[in-house]
Enzyme design. Sequence first.
Site, short mmCIF file in Angstrom:
data_model
loop_
_atom_site.label_atom_id
_atom_site.label_comp_id
_atom_site.label_asym_id
_atom_site.label_seq_id
_atom_site.Cartn_x
_atom_site.Cartn_y
_atom_site.Cartn_z
CG HIS A 237 6.29 -10.00 19.14
ND1 HIS A 237 6.12 -10.09 20.50
CD2 HIS A 237 6.38 -8.67 18.86
CE1 HIS A 237 6.11 -8.86 21.02
NE2 HIS A 237 6.27 -7.98 20.04
CB CYS B 209 -3.53 -0.38 4.23
SG CYS B 209 -2.60 -1.94 4.16
CB CYS C 137 -0.95 0.02 1.21
SG CYS C 137 -0.18 0.54 2.76
C1 X5A Z 1 8.57 -5.74 17.96
C2 X5A Z 1 7.45 -4.93 18.47
C3 X5A Z 1 5.05 -4.71 18.64
C4 X5A Z 1 3.81 -5.31 18.08
C5 X5A Z 1 2.59 -4.52 18.48
C6 X5A Z 1 1.35 -5.16 17.94
N1 X5A Z 1 6.21 -5.39 18.18
N2 X5A Z 1 0.19 -4.35 18.14
O1 X5A Z 1 7.64 -3.92 19.09
ZN ZN Z 2 8.01 -3.81 21.03
#
Ligand code: X5A
Ligand code: ZN
Length: 488
Positions: free
Chosen positions: A211, A159, A76
Amino acid sequence: MRTVGKLPRHRPLSRTQSSPLPQSPQALQQLVMQQQHQQFLEKQKQQQLQAVLADGYVSGPGVVYDTFMLKHQCMCGNTHVHPEHAGRIQSIWSRLQETGLLSKCERIRGRKATLDEIQTVHSEYHTLLYGTSPLNRQKLDSKKLLGPISQKMYAMLPCGGIGVDSDTVWNEMHSSSAVRMAVGCLVELAFKVAAGELKNGFAIIRPPGHHAEESTAMGFCFFNSVAITAKLLQQKLNVGKVLIVDWDIHHGNGTQQAFYNDPSVLYISLHRYDNGNFFPGSGAPEEVGGGPGVGYNVNVAWTGGVDPPIGDVEYLTAFRTVVMPIAHEFSPDVVLVSAGFDAVEGHLSPLGGYSVTARCFGHLTRQLMTLAGGRVVLALEGGHDLTAICDASEACVSALLSVELQPLDEAVLQQKPNINAVATLEKVIEIQSKHWSCVQRFAAGLGRSLREAQAGETEEAETVSAMALLSVGAEQAQAAAAREHSPR
Ligand code: X5A
Ligand code: ZN
């Protein structure tokens, strides 16, 4: 070379010298010069040797960066809806250039991680899904490696682009190279640090990784660069113990998962938790590891929101009472830092809310450098306020260079940590003292300012030495008494 005329007077050579002295003054001068040059070389060799003995091998910190990572962008094209954008690492790179810090560091060449390297942490399916582009996927398809991978797996985003979710965007053409480059850059840098070719390192990489779980991309992350690097250091370089410190404001659920049952990798995370109401929701203080890994997962899970705010005092107190004592007891061979800068002032909820200063992260880096013979490698994770992440990167690289840091404000040193932070740390200590006896002694003084703690520790040290003196005195008195009473 100095001219002969400027040479200092030399001592007269003694008569006992076995070889005859040259007769002509010119030849004598030449001999003296040769000897002085020899001495100079010898001295230089000594100094180099001492440097090698002191720091392992090397010059200084290494920095890694590659423009391949800029191409991971939503189709986007709107960076306002996607805060994890290419400008983040471009800005940091420019800042290090402008401040002259970069020229004091070694520049390390990055590379794309191999699919095998990525599979040390991720499933084969996940690795192929995000590690291949349509072009090289065809090659894999023809080798019949792929199965159902060519099926559509992305969501259409509001988006107009595609991705796992509106944070975790995907560019079919360029993202696989970028995500593999982020991993490979960190691996290259960390291997040089672990092998002693570099003192320490800073990886300017994106997208972030902490994550990313075995088979899940989320929160901007696809491959867990820090987790993969820790595994590879152990598997390929025979590194024993790795400490991962994660100071991104979000809990690194992927990293925790990768090492949950593993006692050779200690994961310590400081994150906004708010009883599970902050992304990603994991990272409770009770999550301490499983099986043989029990005690090797430490969650400093801040709870209580942002009023009063969490800032330098709270992070420095956590380092004083939990992070550094446990880290020293663990005694790692290498330290990897998931260095997100979204706890720095300037980031609002849900991507922040805290008010740690950039300067404070320099001081935290300097504390970590007392571990693992200084083998510390920082890898960028989150943080999107460009001023904040540039300031913090500058502070951390300054620390890695061992230059004098901007001192913390006296107000920070005199302030007591806030009530919610003290409650958080009490809980961590209560839970972790079963696994780390060293933290117990900090339970009582959690509410102290850093200045008070400093004074308390000095007093404690003085008490210990006074007790030692007393006991020596008592032993001497006993010995004297024994001599007096025993017949000769
Ligand atoms: C790596 C990092 C944050 C993800 C937020 C999701 N991720 N809403 O800071
Ligand atoms: Zn973070």
